[in-house]
Design an enzyme around this catalytic site. Sequence first.
Site, mmCIF file in Angstrom:
data_model
loop_
_atom_site.group_PDB
_atom_site.id
_atom_site.type_symbol
_atom_site.label_atom_id
_atom_site.label_comp_id
_atom_site.label_asym_id
_atom_site.label_seq_id
_atom_site.Cartn_x
_atom_site.Cartn_y
_atom_site.Cartn_z
ATOM 1 N N HIS A 37 33.086 28.373 55.724
ATOM 2 C CA HIS A 37 33.126 26.905 55.668
ATOM 3 C C HIS A 37 31.892 26.317 56.362
ATOM 4 O O HIS A 37 31.287 25.359 55.882
ATOM 5 C CB HIS A 37 34.361 26.362 56.399
ATOM 6 C CG HIS A 37 35.675 26.731 55.795
ATOM 7 N ND1 HIS A 37 36.586 27.528 56.431
ATOM 8 C CD2 HIS A 37 36.240 26.384 54.598
ATOM 9 C CE1 HIS A 37 37.669 27.659 55.667
ATOM 10 N NE2 HIS A 37 37.484 26.989 54.562
ATOM 11 N N LYS A 149 32.699 32.145 46.802
ATOM 12 C CA LYS A 149 33.835 33.031 47.121
ATOM 13 C C LYS A 149 35.012 32.729 46.182
ATOM 14 O O LYS A 149 35.711 33.629 45.730
ATOM 15 C CB LYS A 149 34.232 32.796 48.578
ATOM 16 C CG LYS A 149 35.676 33.012 48.921
ATOM 17 C CD LYS A 149 35.880 34.358 49.495
ATOM 18 C CE LYS A 149 37.273 34.645 50.013
ATOM 19 N NZ LYS A 149 38.343 33.772 49.658
ATOM 20 N N GLN A 153 37.356 28.672 40.913
ATOM 21 C CA GLN A 153 37.524 27.286 41.368
ATOM 22 C C GLN A 153 36.216 26.509 41.202
ATOM 23 O O GLN A 153 36.205 25.369 40.713
ATOM 24 C CB GLN A 153 37.956 27.316 42.837
ATOM 25 C CG GLN A 153 37.950 25.982 43.534
ATOM 26 C CD GLN A 153 38.521 26.105 44.930
ATOM 27 O OE1 GLN A 153 39.719 26.250 45.094
ATOM 28 N NE2 GLN A 153 37.674 26.040 45.939
ATOM 29 N N ARG A 187 42.738 33.108 55.271
ATOM 30 C CA ARG A 187 43.893 34.015 55.197
ATOM 31 C C ARG A 187 43.651 35.336 55.935
ATOM 32 O O ARG A 187 44.606 36.067 56.179
ATOM 33 C CB ARG A 187 44.288 34.275 53.741
ATOM 34 C CG ARG A 187 44.880 33.046 53.064
ATOM 35 C CD ARG A 187 45.556 33.372 51.739
ATOM 36 N NE ARG A 187 46.364 32.259 51.264
ATOM 37 C CZ ARG A 187 45.969 31.340 50.378
ATOM 38 N NH1 ARG A 187 44.762 31.403 49.852
ATOM 39 N NH2 ARG A 187 46.780 30.357 50.019
#
Length: 283
Positions: A37, A149, A153, A187
Amino acid sequence: MRRILDIETMRAASRAAKGNNFVVGFVPTMGGLHGGHLALVRRACEVADFVVVSIFVNPTQFGPSEDFVNYPRTIDKDLELCESCGVQVVFSPSAEMMYPREHQTYVCVEELSKSLCGKVRPGHFKGVASVVMKLLHIVEPDVVFFGQKDFQQLMILKRMTADMNMPLRVDSIPTVRDVDGVALSSRNAYLSDSERIRARAIPAALDAAQRMVESGEKRPEVIVEAVVQLLLVHGVDVDYVEMCDAETLKPVVAVASNVLLAIAGYVGKTRLIDNRLLTLPGK
Ligand code: AMP
């Protein structure tokens, strides 16, 4: 740095920045911030003058048996990290604000959402596309940033913004990995020490596939089978391993340029995804 909780204040802050001729950059996240991020945020700070990071664990992109309730929520640390990167605004609305009771409109990017994770997580990309569409209407950025990653999406959101004629640019960065090769992910916090070691099989399998391609292997089914075996031997339960065209995300019949190898697998109860664009020999 400001933390903004409501939609109208967020939109006003963005419009004021644009009024000052600032380029507004936007990094949507679900928090649990890590180095991946932060690389995205740093990229945004290079490209834009006014950077907004959203932190919102979006309920509509989780299936009923998925980890919405337990998803890592580390807002205080996230705020510190954003501040240290030079972010102007963290936008962290509540679920009630984003989805009031009467809410009933969703966005679906049809073809690109059918393959890979779309096949095994029904409704996931509808939730992702819808929340990103809402956030883009609230923040009104000039540039929005996503990580490779989450390759599918990224492709879906590029398609959505183009199809909907949205006046913004989509920028992306390559996957940020830990020293052991494992892609950084919120995660990963779920993994025990031994699971973390098992997770290394995922990037190792991507590397092994690349070596097969370099040594002349062109048959996707042979490469996929080798990758599946490598994962299984190391204790990764395979959700899917697929070789697809990196634009259409449709399966390929031979390794050619622009082929993506995508993996999703469970290490214990934790679902991890990773991918690699395969490079042909001599390229
Ligand atoms: P998330 O909080 O998981 O929704 O991710 C927010 C953004 O960070 C998405 O655009 C992700 O693709 C991106 N991202 C997550 N992990 C990484 C990583 N390891 N490297 C690069 N970008 C990432």
